[in-house]
Scaffold this motif. Structure first.
Motif, mmCIF file in Angstrom:
data_model
loop_
_atom_site.group_PDB
_atom_site.id
_atom_site.type_symbol
_atom_site.label_atom_id
_atom_site.label_comp_id
_atom_site.label_asym_id
_atom_site.label_seq_id
_atom_site.Cartn_x
_atom_site.Cartn_y
_atom_site.Cartn_z
ATOM 1 N N TRP A 411 0.823 -1.211 0.000
ATOM 2 C CA TRP A 411 0.000 0.000 0.000
ATOM 3 C C TRP A 411 0.852 1.253 0.000
ATOM 4 O O TRP A 411 1.944 1.279 0.573
ATOM 5 C CB TRP A 411 -0.932 0.013 1.209
ATOM 6 N N GLU A 412 0.308 2.283 -0.613
ATOM 7 C CA GLU A 412 0.975 3.586 -0.528
ATOM 8 C C GLU A 412 0.771 4.150 0.874
ATOM 9 O O GLU A 412 0.055 3.603 1.691
ATOM 10 C CB GLU A 412 0.431 4.524 -1.605
ATOM 11 N N GLY A 413 1.351 5.289 1.095
ATOM 12 C CA GLY A 413 1.268 5.948 2.390
ATOM 13 C C GLY A 413 2.587 6.660 2.610
ATOM 14 O O GLY A 413 2.714 7.860 2.408
ATOM 15 N N TRP A 414 3.585 5.855 2.954
ATOM 16 C CA TRP A 414 4.931 6.420 3.043
ATOM 17 C C TRP A 414 5.684 6.006 1.774
ATOM 18 O O TRP A 414 6.522 5.136 1.780
ATOM 19 C CB TRP A 414 5.658 5.918 4.293
ATOM 20 N N GLU A 415 5.321 6.646 0.655
ATOM 21 C CA GLU A 415 5.858 6.126 -0.588
ATOM 22 C C GLU A 415 6.677 7.123 -1.383
ATOM 23 O O GLU A 415 7.204 6.777 -2.423
ATOM 24 C CB GLU A 415 4.737 5.539 -1.461
ATOM 25 N N ASP A 416 6.868 8.355 -0.887
ATOM 26 C CA ASP A 416 7.684 9.220 -1.753
ATOM 27 C C ASP A 416 8.367 10.358 -1.011
ATOM 28 O O ASP A 416 8.545 11.444 -1.548
ATOM 29 C CB ASP A 416 6.829 9.736 -2.922
ATOM 30 N N ALA A 417 8.820 10.105 0.200
ATOM 31 C CA ALA A 417 9.609 11.123 0.901
ATOM 32 C C ALA A 417 10.927 11.356 0.158
ATOM 33 O O ALA A 417 11.396 10.505 -0.597
ATOM 34 C CB ALA A 417 9.875 10.682 2.335
ATOM 35 N N ALA A 418 11.527 12.521 0.379
ATOM 36 C CA ALA A 418 12.766 12.867 -0.313
ATOM 37 C C ALA A 418 13.726 13.554 0.653
ATOM 38 O O ALA A 418 13.308 14.280 1.560
ATOM 39 C CB ALA A 418 12.480 13.780 -1.502
#
Length: 983
Positions: A411-418
């Motif tokens: 599942w998405e959620g924490w999927e694109d921090a930078a």
């Protein structure tokens, strides 16, 4: 830090916004009276748009598909009159929940997708919000230009959505994020104001303020926000390549150009409605070279990113071994995975230049540099064809990791921090440790060159403890990203997934500034409310939730990979939207023809999921709107292979129709087409008579009318069955007919399946195949009785009959199955029954597995069992159209190998579905769709072929589409292999 106990479980948002919004019927009626486009407030349309590609679900009030700006303005006027919120939407692939809301949805993708001409003086291009990125890039490339941001969804994402999310992609490393490539925006506000915004000099700002009016009011407030909060922006906004979270207040800072257009990029439709945008194009390197580098693990790969960035890369992506494992489990891109160098973590490093020599030189120097970094670092330079395959691995990542057989859903959620690339290795190790603590797993892939890494975790979103654990993880992951100077969103936006976490990242002062920014544009809070500002919690409004309890009726198909549940099968679709592409491949043909979400694989999967949910769509199996959606499904099976999560809509359609008609009469056409084997067998005794009767004008018209066949279609001509031909019956023939019930097969035997289409309509194909197999040195066996796989039965959901057919086949082929005799099937759609539906319908019959394993197409058989067979040598050209089922369940590789061995120039068309699809193309109400699909690629290619070109098409339906629309006479592979020369 907060623990799970600090949060409470909030119920999933399953309220029906349409039913609870006051005056909804009046609003719908008034919209319908003035909108030139489409107004849809029905249950199916609301179900279709209740989710995007996120974890969230909000039932909308209704849907408007505007044709033009006047439609948009009229919609806004009426929504304002009725106090209805509005959500603008493109392809619906947003991952953070910003593309679903309890609002009136404006879908720009169908009509408002115009692309202007490139202004070469300024290298700019004006587009409407529904314009698809790949179409924009194609137009720009005519001038060696491009729009730099290119997310993996480039084949279907819209520019409006990209602007709303501040999208990035692989080549943001070369040309920046969307915000860096926007010149101007033409906007419509909820209050009806229309305004164009862009960069603003101090003199221009003074002029705007002096003019007064709504625009001056907004600009005055933006200036106040700038002057009040500039210091906070400078100190709290992370200085990293991929800060996407929050509003772009940094674009208003003193010393800049007070760029209001760029300040609005990434605002997720919460401030204004985009009517058009002017894009900045950048130079596109025309020659590119890709280098793959393998590392011991993904963390070490991340450590080396800063050093690799000292070279002039235009793209730097990372993938880990868990992603590759997911692809292997799904049997996708297997040959392409072999192109990656050794290692467990990989960086894909792309160079570009104005010549191939210059690009290759950059790659060579880079590869030599890489080998000096450390031991066990393995670079590989790819050819252009290899690079395309490797990039496909990276672009498949989101869908490939969303559902993995044997592991479940990520599942998405924490999927694109930078984070800053310098911090990337440390950040990934810290997140990995947190994942271990929580018992989560996720692949790591994404834009390593800019410190943005995508993940999909195995969150439990169906139990109260699991949901609280998910919420706790999100909070602690935020702490880790911020400790590394990062942003909680680096590409996909905040939406609902991360909106409530923004105060941790920016602090109270900037949250006040954000709220003021939103209020300046949308003081009534009617544009995509509760996203970004005053956002709902990440664990609220879940598509699943602790109260998720779908209907799980008994089914004909086993759905073994989906816990025996059609609801679980439909849940595979996570909204990636690969079925919405229109330029290549086969999936989804009906969407390619209509542009309707209702006719996409995703749309149908969402409707079936909602049907199982039972809240919006009534009547369970008898729901007519679900049936309407499935009616235009051509059952091509392309989604099973092209969909990254292998949604199998052909199977779902057959299952639904079986129950939809349970206990009640069916249309006559179901029996006529579904049982075509019966009628064909009878007609084959008197083919001339039957064909004459069918061609008689009055009778033909009556038959077509009764069976709802389009008048432009010609009924296929019956023939004498090959299994009753002189060749098959000649007792002195070196390949005698075998009684499949009694005679023992020999070691060099092959069983030639007599499918209904080739046996009773195209016996020349059977004859040719018989000869080819003999020439290859095999004794050819034929059935002594009428057998049929039942392929047409699935189109109508006649599954009980289909089981009977399959059991009859298994009984008849008992000797061949016991002996392991290869069973060669000439019709790809029939082969796919044995390779696919058979074990799904009869999962507990061991004979079914044997038949699946022993079934081969002619090309597969010759490659695997006759390695010394040499096809005839031909000069000239061959155009190949691959049957959908052939591509989806068996691949075209062996076919192409054989054809190329003829010495001819062979072209495999990327023609998608031919549009005929068995009875589909004959039906009166589907004829236009059928013709649209045929005319996409296939029919023009056939019409434009030279006279010395042979057309190869193994599918009966595909051949019918060609012969009924052109003067060409396509050949089956078997027929081509008997030719001695080209025409």
């Amino acid at each position: 830090m907060m623990s799970a106990s600090a949060f409470t479980i909030l119920p999933s948002s399953h309220a029906r916004a349409h039913d609870t919004f006051p005056g909804v019927d009046t609003l719908a009626s008034e919209l319908a009276s003035v909108i030139r486009g489409e107004v849809r407030f029905d249950a199916a349309s609301r179900a279709l748009y209740a989710t995007d590609a996120s974890n969230y679900r909000h039932i909308p009030i209704g849907l408007v598909i505007p044709r033009d700006e006047q439609d948009v303005m009229a919609t806004v006027d009426l929504c304002r009159k009725h106090n209805a919120p509005i959500l603008t939407r493109g392809a619906g692939t947003s991952l953070a929940g910003q593309a679903c809301n309890a609002a009136v949805i404006l879908d720009f993708s169908k009509y408002m997708n115009a692309i202007g001409e490139v202004d070469l003086a300024s290298n700019t291009l004006r587009v409407q919000p529904g314009a698809i990125l790949d179409r924009v890039r194609e137009k720009a490339e005519l001038h060696n230009l491009t729009f730099a941001p290119d997310p993996a969804t480039h084949s279907r994402c819209t520019l409006g959505g990209m602007i709303g999310n501040n999208s990035c992609g692989v080549h943001a490393l070369m040309g920046g994020k969307t915000v860096d490539n926007i010149v101007a925006l033409d906007l419509l506000l909820y209050d009806g104001t229309r305004v164009t915004v862009g960069a603003t000099t101090e003199a221009e700002l003074a002029t705007i303020l002096a003019a007064g009016g709504r625009k001056a009011e907004i600009y005055a407030e933006l200036k106040r926000i700038r002057d009040t909060y500039a210091d906070h922006v400078l100190t709290k906004f992370p200085r990293i390549p991929r800060r996407v979270s929050g509003f772009n207040l940094d674009e208003l800072l003193p010393g800049g150009d007070f760029n209001v257009a760029r300040a609005l990029v990434g605002s997720e439709g919460t401030c204004a409605i985009i009517l058009s945008a002017t894009l900045q194009l950048v130079r596109s390197p025309q020659f590119r070279t890709l280098v793959g580098v393998g590392f011991q693990d993904i963390f070490i790969a991340a450590d080396f990113v800063p050093q690799l960035l000292t070279h002039p890369l235009i793209g730097l992506e990372g993938v880990d071994s868990l992603l590759l494992e997911a692809l292997r489990r799904k049997q996708k891109s297997l040959s392409s995975l072999e192109l990656l160098p050794s290692g467990e973590g990989f960086l894909l490093c792309e160079f570009g230049a104005d010549t191939q020599t210059a690009s290759d030189a950059l790659a060579d120097a880079f590869s030599q540099f890489v080998t000096t970094l450390a031991t066990n670092v393995n670079p590989r330079i790819y050819t252009s064809s290899e690079a395309k395959r490797v990039w496909h691995i990276r672009e498949s990542a989101l869908g490939a990791t969303a559902f993995v057989p044997g592991k479940g859903t990520g599942w998405e959620g924490w999927e694109d921090a930078a984070v800053d690339p310098v911090q990337l290795g440390s950040y990934l190790r810290a997140i990995y440790a947190l994942m271990n603590e929580f018992g989560y797993q996720s692949p790591m892939y994404g834009h390593f060159g800019q410190g943005c890494v995508h993940m999909r975790h195995n969150f439990d979103l169906e139990t109260a403890p699991g949901i609280l654990k998910f919420r706790d993880f999100m909070d602690r992951a935020t702490d880790i990203a911020l400790a590394h100077g990062g942003s909680i969103s680096g590409e996909h936006g905040d939406g609902q997934a991360r909106g409530a976490l923004l105060p941790k990242m920016f602090g109270p002062e900037l949250m006040h500034a954000f709220r003021d920014f939103k209020r300046a544009w949308d003081p009534d809070n009617k544009l995509n409310p509760n996203k970004l500002i005053d956002a709902h919690q990440p664990h609220e409004d879940l598509r699943l939730g602790a109260d998720y309890a779908p209907w799980k009726p008994a089914t004909h198909f086993a759905f073994a990979e989906d816990n025996g549940s059609l609801a679980s099968a439909a849940l595979r679709c996570v909204g990636v939207g690969a079925c919405r592409k229109t330029d290549a491949g086969t999936m989804c043909p009906s969407f390619m023809a209509t542009g309707e979400e209702l006719h996409s694989t995703r749309g149908r999967a969402h409707l079936l999921w909602e049907l199982m949910q039972g809240e919006v769509l009534p009547n369970q199996w008898r729901n007519e709107q679900v049936k309407e959606s499935l009616d235009l499904c051509l059952a091509c099976k392309a989604c099973k292979s092209e969909c990254p999560v292998s949604v199998d809509m052909a199977t779902y359609k057959a299952e639904f129709l079986a129950h939809h008609y349970e206990g009640r009469p069916r249309p006559l056409a179901h029996y006529a087409f579904g049982r075509i084997d019966v009628w064909a067998r009878i007609a084959s005794y008197f083919p001339t008579l039957v064909n004459t009767i069918n061609a008689t004008p009055g009778i033909s018209h009556l038959a077509k009318s009764l069976l709802h066949i389009h008048p432009n279609r010609t009924l296929p001509k019956f023939a004498r069955a090959f299994t009753r031909s002189k060749e098959a019956l000649n007792p002195g023939h070196p390949s005698p007919k075998v009684d499949d019930l009694h005679l023992r097969p020999t070691a060099k035997s092959v069983f030639l399946w007599a499918d209904t289409f080739n046996n009773y309509f195209h016996p020349s194909t059977m004859q040719a195949a018989h000869g080819v197999l003999q020439e290859a040195g095999f004794e050819v066996q034929l059935p002594t009785k009428h057998l049929c796989c039942g392929r047409p039965l699935y189109d109508f959901g006649l599954l009980e009959t289909a089981k009977e057919y399959l059991l009859r086949v298994l009984d008849a082929l008992a000797p061949q199955l016991a002996a392991g005799t290869p069973i060669v099937v000439l019709e790809p759609s029939c082969a796919s029954v044995f390779r696919d539906e058979l074990c799904n319908l009869l999962p507990n019959d061991p004979r079914a597995k044997k038949l699946r394993e022993q079934t081969l197409l002619l090309s597969e058989f010759l490659i695997k069992h006759a390695p010394h067979y040499t096809p005839p040598q031909l000069n000239g050209n061959i155009i190949v159209h691959g049957h959908c089922h052939h591509r989806a369940t068996m691949s075209m590789d062996d076919e192409m190998t054989l054809l190329r061995a003829t010495g001819a120039n062979v072209t495999l068309l990327d023609s998608g579905c031919c549009g005929m699809a068995g009875p589909f193309g004959f039906e009166k109400d589907k004829y236009e769709v059928s013709q649209t699909l045929g005319n996409r690629v296939l029919l023009p290619a056939v019409r434009n072929a030279s006279t010395n070109t042979l057309i190869v098409s193994d599918g009966f339906s595909c051949s019918e589409q060609i012969t009924q629309n052109t003067s060409a006479r396509p050949l089956h592979l078997a027929e081509l292999l008997t030719k001695k020369a080209m025409p």
